[in-house]
Design an enzyme around this catalytic site. Sequence first.
Site, short mmCIF file in Angstrom:
data_model
loop_
_atom_site.label_atom_id
_atom_site.label_comp_id
_atom_site.label_asym_id
_atom_site.label_seq_id
_atom_site.Cartn_x
_atom_site.Cartn_y
_atom_site.Cartn_z
N TYR A 94 29.14 -15.13 22.65
CA TYR A 94 28.24 -13.97 22.61
C TYR A 94 27.11 -14.23 21.61
CZ TYR A 94 26.78 -9.10 21.85
OH TYR A 94 26.05 -7.95 21.74
N ALA A 117 24.75 -16.86 22.91
CA ALA A 117 23.85 -16.31 23.94
C ALA A 117 22.75 -15.47 23.30
CB ALA A 117 24.66 -15.47 24.92
#
Lengths: 233, 109
Positions: A143, A146
């Site tokens: 996460y 990203a």
Amino acid sequence: MQGQVALVTGSRKGIGRALVEHFCARGASVIGCSRSPVDWTLEGYQHFCADICDEDAIRELMSAIRKRHGRLDVLVNNAGIGGMNHLFLTPLEQAQRVLNTNLLGCFLVCREGAKLMRKSTRGRIVNLSTVAVPLALEGEAVYVAAKAGVVALTQVLAKELAEFGITVNAVGPTPIETDLLRGVPKEKIQELLARQTFRRLGTFADVTNVVDFLTREESGFITGQTIYLGGVS
Amino acid sequence: MPDAKRIELVRDCIIQSITLLNQRLTKRVDVTLRERAPLFGGEGPLDSISLVSLIADVEEAVEERWNVCIVLATDRAFSRTRSPFKSVGELADYADDLIEEKLCKAKSR
């Protein structure tokens, strides 16, 4: 924002919905998208069911905006999914989903949105990142990767789209009471808040305030920046 | 199957887009050369920014004319030995292939 056209991805709930309500209240024509339909309506708002990872769906969404409004002034890339696990417990499929939605989906909507924005005299793109990036939050490797990618994408696109008068900035909210946070253990949230300068959960208003600032006409000299909330840097 | 009449129309769309783009360029595309007019790379006058503008304009013109959404910047475009962005003719042929694919896909739905 009277007469302006804004697109918010991930608009069905949470920050996305708050942004839709904010832009509508300021008089904009607002388009939103999410994978599922919405169970609410708002004057000045039009919803599309579209997956931001689906190139054809995004092209069709932009086509519909162009046919109806002729241009796009503001784009907020808010759609995102969480993925919180230790590295050893992160399935490849989950990692791919998180990267696809949070990074490649953002890339795709930026690319197609910017093509339409060339017709506006003052295009504004705001991408949603997170304070988990500067905090290098453990347990959220993919996460964070990203969303760090979103920051990098923002910086590069700011340069590439300057030619068209489009600004590209990012906002990194702190944890907010949203669905994304529901699965996170309370102690983990407390640990995270302890690392912020202001040790509280964020609110939708905290986010809409800074997005509003970045999308204003007067903010045309600000691009390639990431603003983290809660005093995190 | 390539449709000669449609390719001609695609070429016209591209030339119209270039004519508008030329107004903002210092190094202009010679549209009098029609399909032989160089665009990008080699003798082509377009820089990368002008090319991206042209790509977006052509995608939009195709959408208006045939009601299909094509994306010109594909893996296939960049892996071809001869770039589809080299000349008006190459771009028209390539765009026409994409239109054909989209129309076939729409028919089979």
